[in-house]
Design a protein around this motif. Sequence first.
Motif, PDB file in Angstrom:
ATOM      1  N   UNK A 179       0.808  -1.208   0.000  1.00 11.42           N
ATOM      2  CA  UNK A 179       0.000   0.000   0.000  1.00 11.42           C
ATOM      3  C   UNK A 179       0.846   1.264   0.000  1.00 11.42           C
ATOM      4  N   UNK A 180       2.153   1.117   0.161  1.00  8.77           N
ATOM      5  CA  UNK A 180       3.017   2.282  -0.064  1.00  8.77           C
ATOM      6  C   UNK A 180       2.906   2.718  -1.518  1.00  8.77           C
ATOM      7  N   UNK A 181       2.847   1.738  -2.432  1.00 10.09           N
ATOM      8  CA  UNK A 181       2.666   2.063  -3.850  1.00 10.09           C
ATOM      9  C   UNK A 181       1.308   2.705  -4.079  1.00 10.09           C
ATOM     10  N   UNK A 182       0.270   2.167  -3.416  1.00 11.96           N
ATOM     11  CA  UNK A 182      -1.062   2.745  -3.543  1.00 11.96           C
ATOM     12  C   UNK A 182      -1.097   4.165  -2.990  1.00 11.96           C
ATOM     13  N   UNK A 183      -0.452   4.344  -1.840  1.00 10.01           N
ATOM     14  CA  UNK A 183      -0.378   5.674  -1.224  1.00 10.01           C
ATOM     15  C   UNK A 183       0.294   6.668  -2.157  1.00 10.01           C
ATOM     16  N   UNK A 184       1.406   6.283  -2.741  1.00  5.24           N
ATOM     17  CA  UNK A 184       2.121   7.171  -3.659  1.00  5.24           C
ATOM     18  C   UNK A 184       1.261   7.515  -4.859  1.00  5.24           C
ATOM     19  N   UNK A 185       0.599   6.509  -5.422  1.00  9.51           N
ATOM     20  CA  UNK A 185      -0.253   6.757  -6.581  1.00  9.51           C
ATOM     21  C   UNK A 185      -1.401   7.686  -6.277  1.00  9.51           C
ATOM     22  N   UNK A 186      -2.041   7.511  -5.104  1.00  6.50           N
ATOM     23  CA  UNK A 186      -3.187   8.350  -4.762  1.00  6.50           C
ATOM     24  C   UNK A 186      -2.795   9.812  -4.611  1.00  6.50           C
ATOM     25  N   UNK A 187      -1.716  10.070  -3.884  1.00 12.04           N
ATOM     26  CA  UNK A 187      -1.300  11.459  -3.674  1.00 12.04           C
ATOM     27  C   UNK A 187      -0.804  12.104  -4.956  1.00 12.04           C
ATOM     28  N   UNK A 188      -0.038  11.359  -5.758  1.00  7.45           N
ATOM     29  CA  UNK A 188       0.433  11.921  -7.024  1.00  7.45           C
ATOM     30  C   UNK A 188      -0.732  12.187  -7.964  1.00  7.45           C
ATOM     31  N   UNK A 189      -1.692  11.259  -8.015  1.00  9.93           N
ATOM     32  CA  UNK A 189      -2.862  11.489  -8.853  1.00  9.93           C
ATOM     33  C   UNK A 189      -3.654  12.692  -8.400  1.00  9.93           C
TER      34      UNK A 189
END
Length: 781
Positions: A179-189
Amino acid sequence: MIRRVRNHSGDTESLFFPVAGCVIQGVNAPKAASPVLILFSLCLFVAAALLFIVELMMAKMALPVLGGAAAVWNTCLVFYQGVLLAGYLYAHAATRWLGRRWQIVLHSVLACAPLAILPVHIPRGWAPPTQASPVLWILAMLSVAVGMPFFVLSASTPLLQRWFSQSGHPSANDPYFLYAASNTGSLLGLLSYPLLLEPWLRLSVQSRWWSYGYLLFAVLAILCGALVWRQPGPAADHALQQEAGIEFGDEGRWSERLRWIALAFVPSSLMIGTTTALTTDVPPIPLFWVLPLALYLLSFVLVFARRPPVSHEWLVRRLPFLILGALVPTVSKTKLPLMVLVPLYLLALFAVAMVCHAELARGRPRVSRLTEFYLWISVGGVLGGVFNSLVAPLVFPTVIEFPLALIFAALLRPPIDQKALPPAQAAKAGRNDWILPLALGTSMVIVILGCRAAGLRPGRPMAILIFGYSILWCLSFGKRPLRFAFGVAALLAASSLYTGPFGKVLHTERSFFGVSRVTDEPNGRFRVLFHGGTIHGLQHLDPLKSRDPLGYYSASGPAAGIFRALHTRTPGGTAAADPEQRIAIVGLGAGTMACYLQPGDSLAYYEIDPVVKRIAANPQYFTYLSQCASQASIALGDARLELRGAPDASYDLIVLDAFSGDTIPMHLLTREALALYLGKLSPRGILAFHISNLYLDLAPTLAILANDAGLICLLDDDTQGVSQAQIDAGRFPSRWMVMARNRADLGALASDARWRPASIPAGTQAWTDDYSNLLRVIRWN
């Protein structure tokens, strides 16, 4: 839920939490990045980024047909929260009742299904209702336009994590670092949309590229399923948790579940309330949607980090101060500069979210109840959105859900230095928890009524007198959550007697488009129409002066000059041949401009808010229409949609005076909108734009549109030459722009030195339905 769990190899440490389609966590990822790990991480990253981009993109697509109302985003957010909950329910049911291969088959089919309806767009032929709230229309439209892909993306986050746990990877027994990858994707998006996508790409291009991104996600999801297809069945959850060293807790109780819901409800409600507060008088643009949501997400990241950068106890101690600070504009009816208002509200939201989410983190359950925990937190988030966007507009006549959320936050805050007391002292402290707030509210009522009786006008001295001591008194309650919450409630309740700039309130009514108030100003000379905190109309209470136009439309201001020029044009214009002028006004207000009609003129109003129509047409409140234009027509609905039905070349003057708070809706300032106006204008007709605005400088935007269309464009900036005495007499400073095909069509305005060409800064681009950039025109000071 996993607390701080290290697997036996010591490679990972996971802290996680679900929100808006992703799980936020502080984590050290595995040291070895295998192809399996890269594939799952990339898929989660893409899914989370797509979720947040489409949220903003679809909300902006909906604005042109909904008049730019701030409630558009809030309603969209309720939809997203509801679909997110549905996705979590589907993932929970699939992992509980279906075997892994059936999960893979089902989810692969679901992932491919939305490709048939892409790119996302507003369905053709869909128009919002004009006589009722468009909330249900928005929810239905979003369900058709983006419901399926959003559902699939939401469900993929927990489902892919479960698949990875069965992949045979060395870290499969502790997969939450993904979910670190998910977290990064959400904030960048989330951040990329207002900063990169919106300013540089048209909506049609955004939608097309989003479709390509979704196709990439579908391929990645199917590949993830293929990788785990042949893996052996998973061991029991109990064995996996024991191998990972995960501790078990007690079974959940309903008191615990209700606490989770409450702690999730308050930040969700406050986030939407903050968005409403920010965009009531500020344009509802994605930047102001993103800021509250980004801070809301960031709070999860920080409270679940291994070493939170802010001490929970430190923040709990300062929360009363921040809550009271955020309440100051509400209780004192004060309009603060944007550079003060935005940080004030956002800081309060961030602090409340940090405290509530930290309490959730401290009370998280064992891992076997992880999915249940997700569901209850999602329920709290959905209830917060439903309360703000669906319930509050029907129940409350004014926007009080923002201060209500602050009261709930005060109630949920942990106590500060509250020691166990002997029974007698504890009973006394309990009584004081309601007696002292009651005394606070009573004293405020006495002071407010006393100021009124003494003839003291509402203003800064009176506000300081009333709220200075009361806020400090309330702050002294801060150590006891119940006493402080009651104190904040008393402060809010008593402040309702303080009218501020509104004066004597005669009528308050709320619609999807905001709150309208009819008041008599404190001196009893004028009847005033407020929309939010903005004056939309003003009329003399003296019957002999009731036909005199006031406010932004006074007889000595630019508006009067436009109508004089229209009625006195030389034979080079249209008036000599036909003195009867056909006039259309977009935005009704109190109907003030009807006073400029001359015998034979015809007038058509276009108004989006049914509440405004009812108020302006009611002679108990305003008599401009009944006295000056009793035959005027009022078309209810979005102006662009309604104007399409008017015959071509049917108006000699079209006035754009449509407000949402302090701003003209963006879709009325585009190239396509201008082409529509020109089609409805007579060959020598005039376009007039009222652009008085506290937060936006719209002159360059209109100037580049006029230049793009080959029109003559002039600006009268009347904001500097109006004295305070004139303002007190009902004449407000204002800014107006006019456009025409030829200079002679502007009549006397063409030779009036007050009307000058507007400058166009370098880099200014014409707005279209696909492109707008409000960041360039915001007045931050």
